[in-house]
Motif scaffolding. Structure first.
Motif, PDB file in Angstrom:
ATOM      1  N   SER A  65      79.768 106.684  21.061  1.00 18.19           N
ATOM      2  CA  SER A  65      78.656 107.529  21.528  1.00 18.19           C
ATOM      3  C   SER A  65      79.049 108.999  21.588  1.00 18.19           C
ATOM      4  CB  SER A  65      78.199 107.079  22.915  1.00 18.19           C
ATOM      5  OG  SER A  65      77.796 105.737  22.921  1.00 18.19           O
ATOM      6  N   TRP A  66      78.108 109.863  21.191  1.00 17.35           N
ATOM      7  CA  TRP A  66      78.301 111.299  21.386  1.00 17.35           C
ATOM      8  C   TRP A  66      78.512 111.606  22.868  1.00 17.35           C
ATOM      9  CZ3 TRP A  66      73.475 113.073  18.129  1.00 17.35           C
ATOM     10  CH2 TRP A  66      73.803 113.070  16.767  1.00 17.35           C
ATOM     11  N   SER A  67      77.850 110.857  23.741  1.00 10.60           N
ATOM     12  CA  SER A  67      77.893 111.172  25.179  1.00 10.60           C
ATOM     13  C   SER A  67      79.315 111.139  25.717  1.00 10.60           C
ATOM     14  CB  SER A  67      77.009 110.209  25.971  1.00 10.60           C
ATOM     15  OG  SER A  67      77.496 108.871  25.890  1.00 10.60           O
ATOM     16  N   LEU A  68      80.153 110.228  25.212  1.00  9.42           N
ATOM     17  CA  LEU A  68      81.534 110.190  25.689  1.00  9.42           C
ATOM     18  C   LEU A  68      82.261 111.471  25.320  1.00  9.42           C
ATOM     19  CD1 LEU A  68      84.060 108.877  26.856  1.00  9.42           C
ATOM     20  CD2 LEU A  68      84.435 107.782  24.627  1.00  9.42           C
ATOM     21  N   LEU A  69      82.109 111.920  24.075  1.00  9.01           N
ATOM     22  CA  LEU A  69      82.803 113.130  23.650  1.00  9.01           C
ATOM     23  C   LEU A  69      82.259 114.357  24.371  1.00  9.01           C
ATOM     24  CD1 LEU A  69      83.248 112.542  19.809  1.00  9.01           C
ATOM     25  CD2 LEU A  69      84.574 111.683  21.730  1.00  9.01           C
ATOM     26  N   GLU A  70      80.968 114.374  24.642  1.00  3.55           N
ATOM     27  CA  GLU A  70      80.401 115.493  25.402  1.00  3.55           C
ATOM     28  C   GLU A  70      80.917 115.488  26.839  1.00  3.55           C
ATOM     29  OE1 GLU A  70      76.171 116.708  23.541  1.00  3.55           O
ATOM     30  OE2 GLU A  70      76.221 114.671  24.347  1.00  3.55           O
ATOM     31  N   ALA A  71      81.059 114.307  27.435  1.00  5.47           N
ATOM     32  CA  ALA A  71      81.628 114.229  28.778  1.00  5.47           C
ATOM     33  C   ALA A  71      83.052 114.767  28.795  1.00  5.47           C
ATOM     34  CB  ALA A  71      81.594 112.786  29.274  1.00  5.47           C
ATOM     35  N   MET A  72      83.841 114.380  27.785  1.00  3.77           N
ATOM     36  CA  MET A  72      85.206 114.875  27.697  1.00  3.77           C
ATOM     37  C   MET A  72      85.227 116.381  27.495  1.00  3.77           C
ATOM     38  SD  MET A  72      86.754 111.811  25.325  1.00  3.77           S
ATOM     39  CE  MET A  72      88.429 112.466  25.272  1.00  3.77           C
ATOM     40  N   SER A  73      84.310 116.893  26.677  1.00  3.05           N
ATOM     41  CA  SER A  73      84.235 118.328  26.437  1.00  3.05           C
ATOM     42  C   SER A  73      83.889 119.095  27.703  1.00  3.05           C
ATOM     43  CB  SER A  73      83.201 118.618  25.340  1.00  3.05           C
ATOM     44  OG  SER A  73      83.177 119.992  25.019  1.00  3.05           O
ATOM     45  N   CYS A  74      83.129 118.450  28.592  1.00  2.00           N
ATOM     46  CA  CYS A  74      82.779 119.069  29.874  1.00  2.00           C
ATOM     47  C   CYS A  74      83.901 118.966  30.896  1.00  2.00           C
ATOM     48  CB  CYS A  74      81.508 118.433  30.432  1.00  2.00           C
ATOM     49  SG  CYS A  74      79.990 118.911  29.575  1.00  2.00           S
ATOM     50  N   ALA A  80      91.306 115.974  28.244  1.00  3.05           N
ATOM     51  CA  ALA A  80      90.188 115.458  27.453  1.00  3.05           C
ATOM     52  C   ALA A  80      89.476 116.597  26.733  1.00  3.05           C
ATOM     53  CB  ALA A  80      89.215 114.705  28.355  1.00  3.05           C
ATOM     54  N   ARG A  81      89.209 117.676  27.452  1.00  6.67           N
ATOM     55  CA  ARG A  81      88.543 118.822  26.813  1.00  6.67           C
ATOM     56  C   ARG A  81      89.417 119.411  25.711  1.00  6.67           C
ATOM     57  NH1 ARG A  81      84.674 122.500  26.538  1.00  6.67           N
ATOM     58  NH2 ARG A  81      85.216 124.699  26.249  1.00  6.67           N
ATOM     59  N   SER A  82      90.713 119.516  25.951  1.00  6.99           N
ATOM     60  CA  SER A  82      91.606 120.065  24.934  1.00  6.99           C
ATOM     61  C   SER A  82      91.571 119.215  23.658  1.00  6.99           C
ATOM     62  CB  SER A  82      93.031 120.125  25.482  1.00  6.99           C
ATOM     63  OG  SER A  82      93.922 120.603  24.501  1.00  6.99           O
ATOM     64  N   LEU A  83      91.530 117.896  23.805  1.00 15.99           N
ATOM     65  CA  LEU A  83      91.458 117.027  22.635  1.00 15.99           C
ATOM     66  C   LEU A  83      90.182 117.269  21.841  1.00 15.99           C
ATOM     67  CD1 LEU A  83      92.685 114.402  21.172  1.00 15.99           C
ATOM     68  CD2 LEU A  83      90.896 113.208  22.443  1.00 15.99           C
ATOM     69  N   ILE A  84      89.047 117.372  22.546  1.00 17.46           N
ATOM     70  CA  ILE A  84      87.774 117.596  21.864  1.00 17.46           C
ATOM     71  C   ILE A  84      87.786 118.937  21.138  1.00 17.46           C
ATOM     72  CG2 ILE A  84      85.280 117.810  22.143  1.00 17.46           C
ATOM     73  CD1 ILE A  84      86.443 114.976  22.563  1.00 17.46           C
ATOM     74  N   GLN A  85      88.323 119.969  21.776  1.00 17.62           N
ATOM     75  CA  GLN A  85      88.392 121.279  21.139  1.00 17.62           C
ATOM     76  C   GLN A  85      89.262 121.246  19.880  1.00 17.62           C
ATOM     77  OE1 GLN A  85      89.705 123.359  24.763  1.00 17.62           O
ATOM     78  NE2 GLN A  85      87.937 124.719  24.518  1.00 17.62           N
TER      79      GLN A  85
END
Length: 415
Positions: A321-330, A384-389
Motif C-alpha cells: 500500500s502507498w499508505s504505508l510508505l506515506e506513513a513512513m515518510s511522515c 523510516a523517513r530516511s529510507l523513503i527519501q
C-alpha cells in the motif's frame, strides 16, 4: 512523441508521470472509463470510451473475469480505431492491463511501443493462495485453477508488450521468468515534501475527532476495511489494546467496500462483521475512543499520519500500500506484519517493528512497547523517513527513473 495512456481509473499510477511527460512537450492522450466527456488534465487530453450494453449470457464462473476484460478490451479497441481514423497514431502506449483495456491496441497500432504497469501475477501457490485459512474457500483445489485462469489476461499482454514496470520487487517477482526479465522495478513515488513530519500537526474532523501529537493516537488505514489488509486481526486485538492504553485514541480509515478477495456473507460489510464480533468485549467508554473515519481527503490523511504515535499496517502477501510508505515518510513509528512485500521497507528495529500477521497479542505488545518508548518511536520514525527519501522520493528518485524507463522502452533497451 505521441503517448497514449490506458487506465480504467486514469490517472491512477500515472498521476505524476503523465503530466511530467506532457510538460516536456510530448503529446499525451489518455483513454479511460473515468470521464464521460473529453477533457484536459494537467496537459493530458483525456478521452472517454463507453462499455456496450450486453444481454445476459451463460459464462463459466472461471471465465467471468476474462469476459469482463474482453468486454473492456473490445470497447477500448473500437475507441482506438476512431482515434486512428481521426489521425492519432501513438509512438508509445503506457497501459495498466489489469482491466483488459489494452488487449487489442497492438492490432490498431502495431508499430507503437508498449510498456505495461505490472501490478501482480496471480499465483495459485502458498502464500499467495491459502495464506489465511479462516477465509479459504471449501474448494481449495478449484480455487487454484480459478486463480490460474485470471492470468490469461497477463499472458495475452506479454505477447505484445516491449517492457514492464513494477513498483516493488515482490510484485515484479510474481511474474514468470519469460516476462520478469523485461520488468524494471521502479516505485510510483512518494512526495516526501508533502508527506513529512510536522510537530504542530492537528487533525480535526467535525463531530468525530480533534487530536494533535500531544494525544496518544494509534492509526490503522485500509482503502477498504477487509481481511486482505488485516482488518480482522486489528479488530480482534482492539479490546486488549484499549484496556492496556486507557488514554489512546484509535483512528481507523477505510471504506465499506471490497477491494480484494471474497465479498462478506449475508450482504453485510467486513467492517460491521468484525465490529459485531468484538463490540461486546469493549466497554461503552472505551468504544468512544474508537473513531471510524471512512475515507478522508488526502490533506487530512496526511495530518492523520503526522499525529500518529504508532501506525499499524497489516497485509496479506500482496500489493504494498502507498499508505504505508506515506506513513513512513511522515516519520511514523510503524508496527507491521512480517509478510514479504512489507519486509522490503520495514526491517525489525531499524525502520519499524514486525509481528506475525496472525498474532494479535504480539501486535498489541509491540504497539504498547512503542507507546511507552519515545526514544524508540522517534528513532524508528526518523529511519523510516530516511529510507523513503533515499529510495522512494517522487522527485529525486522515482520520476527520473520512470523517465529513463520510458526512454529505454522507446529505444528497445527495456526489452
Amino acid at each position: 512523441m505521441k503517448i497514449l495512456f490506458i487506465h480504467q481509473n486514469f490517472p491512477g499510477q500515472y498521476k505524476h508521470l503523465a503530466p511530467l511527460l506532457a510538460s516536456k512537450g510530448h503529446q499525451c492522450v489518455a483513454l479511460t472509463l473515468r470521464v464521460k466527456e473529453p477533457t484536459n488534465w494537467n496537459g493530458v487530453r483525456v478521452l472517454p470510451y463507453a462499455l456496450p450494453n450486453r444481454k445476459g449470457q451463460n459464462t463459466h464462473p472461471w471465465l467471468v473475469d476474462l469476459d469482463t476484460k474482453v468486454t473492456r478490451g473490445e470497447a477500448c479497441y473500437r475507441a482506438a480505431c476512431k482515434m486512428k481514423d481521426a489521425g492519432f497514431s501513438p509512438d508509445l502506449i503506457l497501459a495498466h492491463p489489469g482491466w483488459g483495456e489494452s488487449l487489442f491496441l497492438h492490432d490498431v497500432w502495431p508499430d507503437a511501443r508498449i510498456g505495461l504497469y505490472c501490478e501482480l501475477y496471480h499465483s495459485a501457490e502458498y502464500p499467495h493462495l491459502r495464506f489465511d485459512p479462516e477465509f479459504d474457500r471449501g474448494d481449495a483445489d478449484l480455487s487454484g485453477l480459478r486463480i490460474r485462469m485470471k492470468n490469461i489476461n497477463n499472458h495475452l499482454h506479454f505477447q505484445m508488450a516491449d517492457a514492464g514496470i513494477s513498483p516493488t520487487r515482490f510484485q515484479a517477482d510474481t511474474f514468470p521468468c519469460e516476462f520478469r526479465d523485461r520488468i524494471t522495478v521502479i516505485h510510483d513515488g512518494i512526495n516526501t515534501a508533502l508527506s513529512r513530519p510536522d510537530p504542530n500537526a492537528r487533525l480535526t474532523i467535525d463531530g468525530q475527532v480533534d487530536v494533535t501529537r500531544n494525544d496518544e493516537v494509534i492509526t490503522f488505514v485500509n482503502r477498504n476495511l477487509e481481511p486482505y489488509r488485516g482488518y480482522h486481526v486489528f479488530m480482534r486485538a482492539l479490546p486488549r489494546l484499549l484496556r492496556e492504553r486507557p488514554q489512546a485514541e484509535v483512528l481507523i480509515v477505510g471504506g465499506d467496500e471490497v477491494s480484494y478477495g471474497a465479498r462478506p456473507p449475508g450482504g453485510k460489510t467486513w467492517k460491521q462483521i468484525f465490529i459485531d464480533e468484538v463490540r461486546g468485549q469493549i466497554s461503552d467508554a472505551d468504544w468512544e475512543r474508537v473513531h471510524f473515519l471512512g475515507r478522508i481527503p488526502h490533506d487530512k490523511f496526511t495530518r492523520l499520519l503526522q499525529v500518529s504515535r504508532v501506525h499499524v499496517y497489516l497485509s496479506y502477501p500482496f500489493v504494498l500500500s502507498w499508505s504505508l510508505l506515506e506513513a513512513m515518510s511522515c516519520g511514523a513509528s510503524v508496527v507491521a506484519c512480517d509478510t514479504a512485500p512489507v519486509k522490503e521497507v520495514i526491517a525489525q528495529d531499524e525502520t519499524g517493528r514486525l509481528v506475525d500477521f496472525f498474532d494479535g497479542d504480539a501486535l498489541v505488545g509491540q504497539v504498547c512497547d512503542l507507546l511507552e518508548d519515545q526514544e524508540a518511536r522517534e528513532g524508528l520514525g526518523a529511519a523510516a523517513r530516511s529510507l523513503i527519501q533515499k529510495r522512494y522520493d517522487l522527485r529525486s528518485i522515482c520520476l527520473p527513473r520512470q523517465l529513463s524507463w520510458v526512454d529505454d522502452v522507446m529505444s528497445g533497451a527495456g526489452a
